[in-house]
Design a protein around this motif. Structure first.
Motif, mmCIF file in Angstrom:
data_model
loop_
_atom_site.group_PDB
_atom_site.id
_atom_site.type_symbol
_atom_site.label_atom_id
_atom_site.label_comp_id
_atom_site.label_asym_id
_atom_site.label_seq_id
_atom_site.Cartn_x
_atom_site.Cartn_y
_atom_site.Cartn_z
ATOM 1 N N UNK A 1 0.833 -1.204 0.000
ATOM 2 C CA UNK A 1 0.000 0.000 0.000
ATOM 3 C C UNK A 1 0.871 1.259 0.000
ATOM 4 N N UNK B 1 1.788 1.692 -3.602
ATOM 5 C CA UNK B 1 0.632 2.193 -4.345
ATOM 6 C C UNK B 1 0.412 3.679 -4.088
ATOM 7 N N UNK B 2 0.679 4.078 -2.863
ATOM 8 C CA UNK B 2 0.452 5.481 -2.507
ATOM 9 C C UNK B 2 1.471 6.379 -3.178
ATOM 10 N N UNK B 3 2.701 5.935 -3.247
ATOM 11 C CA UNK B 3 3.728 6.738 -3.909
ATOM 12 C C UNK B 3 4.876 5.840 -4.340
ATOM 13 N N UNK B 4 5.007 5.701 -5.639
ATOM 14 C CA UNK B 4 6.018 4.788 -6.185
ATOM 15 C C UNK B 4 7.435 5.210 -5.766
ATOM 16 N N UNK B 5 7.594 6.502 -5.468
ATOM 17 C CA UNK B 5 8.944 7.006 -5.134
ATOM 18 C C UNK B 5 9.487 6.405 -3.838
#
Lengths: 350, 379
Positions: free
Chosen positions: B309, B312-316
């Motif tokens: 998750x 998913x929230x931020x690939x970085x």
């Protein structure tokens, strides 16, 4: 582009060069200083001396610059279409409630759970389960809903001033629901939502960037097909009809195109202020024309350049902090719009 | 002496004559009770009463608040000098922040809580039992508590945590003769400073001695743990990344704040320890990646439940070594039965548990057999 004279062509060419230069400036500046030779070497495929530099350049700065390019173009084109369609110099995704609609969609997703136990994610957990896609999808749905409501109203009401007021009302109503959700939402969710409203070009990469590019290009296609009709619209619907323009199909084209362009830009990056409203005027001023064959590419170029430059400034090169993109676009956009209103006679063009 | 000078001296004398008497702190009958780490409040012992001063009730400049706690029935104190006068024998308490809930539990007065805004946030087992029996009223789940309901309940004491934005409400409570005090525990920078606010609650409820004992236990555990790490022959000192990103802004504890002190005391090298500011840092992703890409451990501050998750929230997030190696920990998995985060309830009072958890993460060999209470690894 046959109607464009030499001067206009030169301007468009200069604009393209400016966008390329700003793209390079945008990826060259940031909190972390990457030497220019390293940067160019990296772009040419040479290994960079620090792993973090390569990651910053390829995983962060380049996707961010492409996002700025796409979103700047999309917002400027959707703003131009709306201003022409509604024959109102102050129309734009912000004024007509599309951003507020997207905001409402995202607020329901993020704040709905902690405020009222609403869950768009079913039993899959909270909004974090969907990650970025959840925000994009809910933002798109919200934007499209408001746009549809606006277009239905547009069919009933011909007066652009009334439409503008109704758009503002949609915005206010969305805003009120967002306020209620914010009031009851928990601190963590509220922070997340508030920062979303400040706009952000970063963090869109990989498949999201492909989708955004695809969606933006899809949104631009109807524009290319309808350039002539937009020129006729400036003279009023009756005139356009007498010219053989199919007003009904133009309305739908406008709705689909602006919905896709402004809706996707807002859904992916949050509501980005002023580009949609200020850039088309800037294009009219620089190119001194009302011809949409020129105004569309001109707005696209200026929109992309404006957002690339704003993003470069928002990175506060050399400092550890960064500012939300809206702070910069508004700082530049607001005085520009005020100045335009004070200086120009809008009615001559609408 | 000219006439104008005489007039000036007369006016000055008059001004002095009208000025208030010596301040309460300088009164010879008042004896300050020394505190250990807390700087947000002071306690003075008078004859039959305690005086509590709160110079830092919320961020920014404001006049110090002073509260008088009557420890005997028959002492006469002019009310107007104090922001609140409280009987030490309080029976009905209202709180507005979960951080003070453990104070009632530990002082054995949980049954005195009669209302709280957003009951779901409370994790305490004892108080949840009272809630189940409908002995604790709901003051509303919104950003503001229901002031009418508070007045209607007529509590003996309302303890409020505020950013200074609802002083009107406090004035209204005072007008309704409801003693209200401000607790500024969240402004304390040192973990033990925040824990010491149990003495504030203790002083208000006639239980200062017990509160001091409880605080001393926590303090001694904390300091022993800290010392054991200082003296230990550690294999290595892990570098630690902290915080999370909200869009393009990375929020992390600044090098001198509550969260960072834990990281230092637990024997780790916090990558932002040089970045000092009041409160949290707001950094750009580039800066954080450049400094933290190779950090060994990442102490996350957001409510993720697993690495997927987060991605998913931020690939970085995936660019960090700590993420790739699965060395991401968060406090947000320990929740009460109604979803309240225990860390935000018990964490302030029990810095010893937080420290122990972090030592277990950074130096597992130092605490064999210990299972962290708040922190869990994200998988």
């Amino acid at each position: 582009m046959q109607s464009a004279n030499k001067h206009t062509r030169l301007l468009l060419f200069s604009g393209s060069i400016l966008v390329v230069c700003l793209f390079l400036v945008n990826i060259a500046v940031g909190s972390v200083h990457i030497p220019i030779e390293e940067l160019l070497g990296g772009l040419l495929g040479n290994p960079m001396s620090k792993l973090s530099w390569a990651t910053i350049l390829f995983e962060y700065r380049i996707p961010k610059a492409i996002t700025a390019l796409l979103v700047g173009t999309s917002l400027a084109l959707s703003g131009l279409q709306m201003q022409t369609f509604f024959r109102n110099p102050l129309a734009g995704p912000y004024v007509l409630g599309i951003s507020s609609g997207a905001g409402l969609g995202v607020a329901i997703l993020i704040l709905g759970g902690s405020a009222f136990g609403w869950s768009l994610t079913g039993n899959a957990g909270n909004y974090l389960t969907w990650g970025v896609w959840g925000v994009i999808i809910s933002g798109s749905l919200g934007a499209i809903t408001v746009l549809l409501l606006m277009s239905l109203t547009a069919w009933k009401i011909k007066d652009s001033m009334s439409l503008l007021i109704i758009g503002l009302m949609f915005g206010s109503a969305s805003g009120a629901v967002v306020s209620v959700l914010s009031y009851f939402g928990n601190a963590e969710d509220l922070k997340l939502f508030t920062i979303w409203t400040m706009g952000s070009l970063g963090g869109i990469s990989g498949s999201q960037l492909y989708i955004l590019s695809l969606v933006c290009l899809t949104g631009i296609i109807p524009v290319l097909l309808m350039v002539k009709s937009y020129n006729a619209m400036l003279m009023g619907e009756r005139y356009a009809t007498s010219m053989g323009i199919n007003i009904k199909s133009l309305r739908w084209t406008m709705i689909i195109s602006t919905g896709i362009l402004a809706g996707s830009a807002t859904a992916f990056c949050g509501p980005i202020a002023f580009v949609g409203i200020a850039v088309p005027h800037l294009a009219r001023m620089v190119f001194r024309t009302g011809d949409h064959k020129i105004l569309f590419p001109a707005s696209a170029l200026i929109g992309a350049a404006f957002l690339l430059a704003s993003d470069a400034i928002s990175q506060l090169p050399g400092s550890a902090e960064t500012l939300p993109i809206n702070v910069i676009t508004s700082l530049f956009g607001a005085p520009l719009v005020i100045w335009l209103i004070l200086k120009r006679n809008f009615s001559s063009e609408f | 002496m000219s006439r104008s000078n005489s007039a000036l001296i007369f006016i000055l004398l008059l001004a002095f004559a009208c000025s208030p008497k010596t301040s309460k702190n300088e009164s010879p009958s008042l004896k300050e009770i020394q505190l250990d780490h807390a700087v947000g409040f002071k306690i003075f012992q008078g004859e039959g009463f305690k005086l509590i001063e709160v110079p830092h009730a919320f961020p920014g400049e404001h006049k110090p608040f002073s509260y008088l706690v009557k420890e005997a029935k028959d002492i006469q104190i002019p009310d107007k000098q104090f922001d609140a006068v409280i009987d030490a024998d309080v029976q009905k308490i209202i709180l507005t922040s979960t951080t003070q809930i453990p104070h009632l539990d530990r002082l054995g007065i949980s049954d005195k809580l009669i209302a709280f805004p957003n009951l779901d946030l409370i994790s305490s087992k004892k108080i949840r039992q009272h809630i189940a029996k409908e002995q604790v009223q709901e003051l509303g789940g919104g950003a503001k508590f229901n002031i009418e309901k508070i007045i209607d309940l007529q509590p003996d004491l309302v303890v409020i945590s505020t950013l200074g934005d609802n002083m009107k409400d406090l004035q209204l409570l005072s007008k309704a003769h409801i003693p209200n005090v401000i607790n500024g525990d969240y402004l304390e920078q040192h973990p033990l400073g925040r824990a010491e606010w149990i003495k504030f609650t203790g002083a208000l409820t006639g239980q200062l001695e017990k509160a001091t004992e409880l605080y001393n236990e926590v303090k001694s555990t904390y300091e022993n743990l800290k010392k054991s790490i200082e003296m230990a022959d550690l294999d290595s000192i892990p570098s630690v990344l902290s915080g999370n990103m909200y869009k393009d802004i990375w929020y992390a504890p600044s090098g001198n704040n509550w969260g960072a002190i834990f990281l230092k005391d637990a024997g780790s090298e916090y990558i932002f320890k040089e970045d000092l500011s009041s409160g949290s840092l707001q950094l750009s992703y580039e800066y954080v990646l450049d400094k933290g890409i190779n950090a060994d451990v990442w102490i996350s501050t957001a409510e993720f439940t697993d690495l997927e998750s987060m991605e998913n929230a931020d690939h970085r997030y995936t660019q960090f070594n700590a993420f790739q190696k699965g060395q991401v920990y968060t406090f947000s998995l320990t929740r009460g039965p109604t979803g309240g985060l225990e860390y935000f309830e018990l964490g302030y009072s029990r810095p010893d548990i937080i420290l122990k958890d972090l030592i277990k993460i950074f130096h597992p060999e130092q605490l064999p057999g210990y299972k962290p209470y708040f922190y869990q690894k994200l998988n």
